[in-house]
Write a protein that holds these residues in place. Sequence first.
Motif, PDB file in Angstrom:
ATOM      1  N   LYS A  94      87.268  41.704  33.806  1.00 52.02           N
ATOM      2  CA  LYS A  94      86.004  40.991  33.591  1.00 52.02           C
ATOM      3  C   LYS A  94      85.323  41.607  32.372  1.00 52.02           C
ATOM      4  N   MET A  95      84.446  40.838  31.741  1.00 52.26           N
ATOM      5  CA  MET A  95      83.757  41.328  30.542  1.00 52.26           C
ATOM      6  C   MET A  95      83.051  42.655  30.807  1.00 52.26           C
ATOM      7  N   GLU A  96      82.408  42.744  31.993  1.00 48.02           N
ATOM      8  CA  GLU A  96      81.616  43.958  32.277  1.00 48.02           C
ATOM      9  C   GLU A  96      82.502  45.193  32.489  1.00 48.02           C
ATOM     10  N   GLU A  97      83.826  45.001  32.590  1.00 46.09           N
ATOM     11  CA  GLU A  97      84.718  46.153  32.796  1.00 46.09           C
ATOM     12  C   GLU A  97      85.233  46.746  31.477  1.00 46.09           C
ATOM     13  N   ILE A  98      84.707  46.259  30.365  1.00 48.70           N
ATOM     14  CA  ILE A  98      85.277  46.653  29.069  1.00 48.70           C
ATOM     15  C   ILE A  98      85.118  48.147  28.769  1.00 48.70           C
ATOM     16  N   ASN A  99      83.978  48.739  29.144  1.00 49.13           N
ATOM     17  CA  ASN A  99      83.781  50.161  28.820  1.00 49.13           C
ATOM     18  C   ASN A  99      84.774  51.040  29.576  1.00 49.13           C
ATOM     19  N   GLU A 100      85.003  50.664  30.832  1.00 48.97           N
ATOM     20  CA  GLU A 100      85.993  51.370  31.651  1.00 48.97           C
ATOM     21  C   GLU A 100      87.407  51.155  31.062  1.00 48.97           C
ATOM     22  N   ALA A 101      87.667  49.949  30.585  1.00 52.61           N
ATOM     23  CA  ALA A 101      88.978  49.652  29.990  1.00 52.61           C
ATOM     24  C   ALA A 101      89.212  50.536  28.764  1.00 52.61           C
ATOM     25  N   TYR A 102      88.178  50.760  27.951  1.00 54.38           N
ATOM     26  CA  TYR A 102      88.329  51.636  26.776  1.00 54.38           C
ATOM     27  C   TYR A 102      88.693  53.052  27.216  1.00 54.38           C
ATOM     28  N   GLU A 103      88.043  53.546  28.273  1.00 52.38           N
ATOM     29  CA  GLU A 103      88.346  54.903  28.748  1.00 52.38           C
ATOM     30  C   GLU A 103      89.802  54.980  29.219  1.00 52.38           C
ATOM     31  N   ARG A 104      90.249  53.932  29.902  1.00 55.85           N
ATOM     32  CA  ARG A 104      91.648  53.925  30.362  1.00 55.85           C
ATOM     33  C   ARG A 104      92.604  53.846  29.176  1.00 55.85           C
ATOM     34  N   MET A 105      92.233  53.103  28.136  1.00 51.52           N
ATOM     35  CA  MET A 105      93.094  52.994  26.959  1.00 51.52           C
ATOM     36  C   MET A 105      93.251  54.366  26.297  1.00 51.52           C
ATOM     37  N   LEU A 106      92.165  55.149  26.285  1.00 53.97           N
ATOM     38  CA  LEU A 106      92.232  56.488  25.683  1.00 53.97           C
ATOM     39  C   LEU A 106      93.183  57.394  26.453  1.00 53.97           C
ATOM     40  N   LYS A 107      93.397  57.103  27.729  1.00 55.51           N
ATOM     41  CA  LYS A 107      94.329  57.908  28.543  1.00 55.51           C
ATOM     42  C   LYS A 107      95.719  57.281  28.571  1.00 55.51           C
ATOM     43  N   SER A 108      95.982  56.295  27.701  1.00 55.98           N
ATOM     44  CA  SER A 108      97.259  55.549  27.683  1.00 55.98           C
ATOM     45  C   SER A 108      97.535  54.934  29.050  1.00 55.98           C
ATOM     46  N   ASP A 109      96.491  54.560  29.747  1.00 54.92           N
ATOM     47  CA  ASP A 109      96.632  53.974  31.086  1.00 54.92           C
ATOM     48  C   ASP A 109      96.422  52.455  31.003  1.00 54.92           C
ATOM     49  N   VAL A 110      97.268  51.788  30.224  1.00 56.56           N
ATOM     50  CA  VAL A 110      97.210  50.328  30.100  1.00 56.56           C
ATOM     51  C   VAL A 110      98.627  49.808  30.258  1.00 56.56           C
ATOM     52  N   ARG A 111      98.818  48.829  31.136  1.00 59.89           N
ATOM     53  CA  ARG A 111     100.179  48.297  31.294  1.00 59.89           C
ATOM     54  C   ARG A 111     100.118  46.787  31.167  1.00 59.89           C
ATOM     55  N   TYR A 112     100.269  46.204  29.940  1.00 62.76           N
ATOM     56  CA  TYR A 112     100.301  46.944  28.695  1.00 62.76           C
ATOM     57  C   TYR A 112      99.250  46.416  27.732  1.00 62.76           C
ATOM     58  N   ARG A 113      98.464  45.419  28.193  1.00 60.49           N
ATOM     59  CA  ARG A 113      97.341  44.947  27.397  1.00 60.49           C
ATOM     60  C   ARG A 113      96.263  44.435  28.325  1.00 60.49           C
ATOM     61  N   PHE A 114      95.039  44.901  28.118  1.00 59.90           N
ATOM     62  CA  PHE A 114      93.913  44.289  28.825  1.00 59.90           C
ATOM     63  C   PHE A 114      93.582  42.975  28.139  1.00 59.90           C
ATOM     64  N   VAL A 115      93.308  41.960  28.965  1.00 61.03           N
ATOM     65  CA  VAL A 115      92.811  40.687  28.436  1.00 61.03           C
ATOM     66  C   VAL A 115      91.543  40.343  29.212  1.00 61.03           C
ATOM     67  N   ILE A 116      90.490  40.010  28.485  1.00 64.02           N
ATOM     68  CA  ILE A 116      89.217  39.674  29.132  1.00 64.02           C
ATOM     69  C   ILE A 116      89.202  38.188  29.477  1.00 64.02           C
ATOM     70  N   ASP A 117      88.870  37.895  30.735  1.00 60.52           N
ATOM     71  CA  ASP A 117      88.634  36.522  31.159  1.00 60.52           C
ATOM     72  C   ASP A 117      87.217  36.171  30.678  1.00 60.52           C
ATOM     73  N   MET A 118      87.126  35.398  29.620  1.00 64.40           N
ATOM     74  CA  MET A 118      85.818  35.203  28.974  1.00 64.40           C
ATOM     75  C   MET A 118      84.862  34.349  29.795  1.00 64.40           C
ATOM     76  N   GLN A 119      85.384  33.695  30.851  1.00 69.31           N
ATOM     77  CA  GLN A 119      84.468  32.971  31.754  1.00 69.31           C
ATOM     78  C   GLN A 119      83.517  33.946  32.444  1.00 69.31           C
ATOM     79  N   THR A 120      83.870  35.238  32.461  1.00 69.92           N
ATOM     80  CA  THR A 120      83.042  36.230  33.168  1.00 69.92           C
ATOM     81  C   THR A 120      81.882  36.724  32.317  1.00 69.92           C
ATOM     82  N   LEU A 121      81.797  36.234  31.085  1.00 68.92           N
ATOM     83  CA  LEU A 121      80.650  36.659  30.247  1.00 68.92           C
ATOM     84  C   LEU A 121      79.442  35.806  30.615  1.00 68.92           C
TER      85      LEU A 121
END
Length: 350
Positions: free
Chosen positions: A323-350
Motif C-alpha cells: 500500500k502507498m502508506e507502507e513505502i517508508n517501511e519498504a525503503y528500510e527493507r530495501m536497505l536490508k536487501s529484504d525484497v523478493r524481488y520488487r515492491f510495487v505500489i497499488d496506487m488505488q491505496t493513495l
Amino acid sequence: MSTFTVKAYGAESITADLKEMNIERREVTSKDVEIEILYCGVCHSDLHTARNDWGGTIYPAVPGHEIIGRITKVGNEVAKFKVGDLAGVGCIVDSCGHCESCQHDLEQYCLNGFTGTYNGHDRHSGGHTFGGYSQKVVVDSHHVLKVPENLDPAAVAPLLCAGITTWSPLRHWKVGPNSKVAVVGLGGLGHMAIKLAKGLGAEVTLFSRTPGKTEDAKQLGADHVIISTDEEQMKSVKGKFDVIIDTVPYIHDVNPYVTTLNISGTHVLVGYLGGLEPILNTVPLILGRKSVAGSVIGGIAETQELLDFCGEHNIVSEIEMIKMEEINEAYERMLKSDVRYRFVIDMQTL
Ligand code: NAP
Ligand code: ZN
C-alpha cells in the motif's frame, strides 16, 4: 500553462519520511497523454533520490519511474494511443528529440539532457518533475509505452526500469544462446537480468552475498550461484564470463569480478555511481582485452522492444504488492536487501 491538482506521496526534505501531498500536473497539450496510475514499482533509485544520496535532489521529491496505468485523455495530435489503453511510463518523460542520440533512439543519452520522470528539469513548467507515486501523470506520447495485454500489469511495472536497465546492456553486448552471463546482486535489477539473459538463451550465473537467495535464483532461471564472499567459489569461475551485469548500489571492489571475465569480456556497472575503491587494476584489462563499462536505462524504442519480448516470452517481475502508506517501511527493507524481488505500489491505496 493550465494545471490540475493530484494527490501524490513524496519527501519534503532529506530526513523526512514520505507522506501524502498535492502536486500540479499540466493539462494535456496536443502531443500529451494523461494516465491514471494503477501501479508503480519501487526502484532503489527512488530511495537514493528521496534521501539525496547522489546530491541534487530538489524537494518536495515525488519518486516513481515504473508506472503502469490507463489512458484517460489524449492530445489532438496523438495517434499512437486512445482513451482506455493500458500504458507504461519509465524513467524518461522528455528529451530534446533532435540531437544525435535522440535521432538514434538513444534518448537516455540525449546530448541536451533527458528529462527524468522525477527530479528532472520539466521542459513544460520550468520546475522539476514529479514521479509515479501519484494519481495521474501527463507525458509526451513519444515517451509512453504500449503494454502487452496478456501480462499481469502490476508485474509489468518493474520492466520499465529494472527490466530495461538490464535489457539494454544485454542487447548492446549481444548476449545470445552462446553467451555466458553473470549478474551481481539479486534485487530488483538483478532478478530481471537473470530472467532476461535466460530469455535470450544465455547460460546465467548469479553472484550474491546472500546464501539464502540460492534457491530463488535457480527458480528465476540462474544455472549457477556463486557466493561472492567465498574465495574458493570465486576461483572456480575464473575467466568464465562474456558479460557481467553489476547491479550493486554501493561502492564495492570490482577487481574480483574482472578476474572472472573471459578474454574480451565486459563488466557493466549499472548500480553504483561514483569513484571505485579499491582502485581498478588495469593489468587484467590490458592482458585480457577486458572492459569495465557502464550503462543507463534504455531508449524508448528499446523499452518497447523489451515489453514486446516479455509479452511473447511471458516474462514479468516477481513482485510484492504494497500500500502507498507502507513505502517508508519498504525503503528500510530495501536497505536490508529484504525484497523478493520488487515492491510495487497499488496506487488505488493513495
Ligand atoms: P535492490 O533491489 O536494492 O538490489 C540491489 C542488490 O545488490 C541487493 O539485493 C543485494 O543483492 C546487492 N547489494 C546491496 N548492497 C550491497 C553491497 N553493499 N555490496 C554488495 N552487494 C550489495 O536495488 P535495485 O533497484 O536493483 O537497484 C540497484 C542499483 O541500480 C541502485 O543503485 C539503483 O539506483 C541503480 N539503478 C541504475 C539504473 C541505470 O540506469 N543504470 C537504473 C535503475 C537503477 P545480494 O543480496 O544478492 O547480494
Ligand atoms: Zn529505477
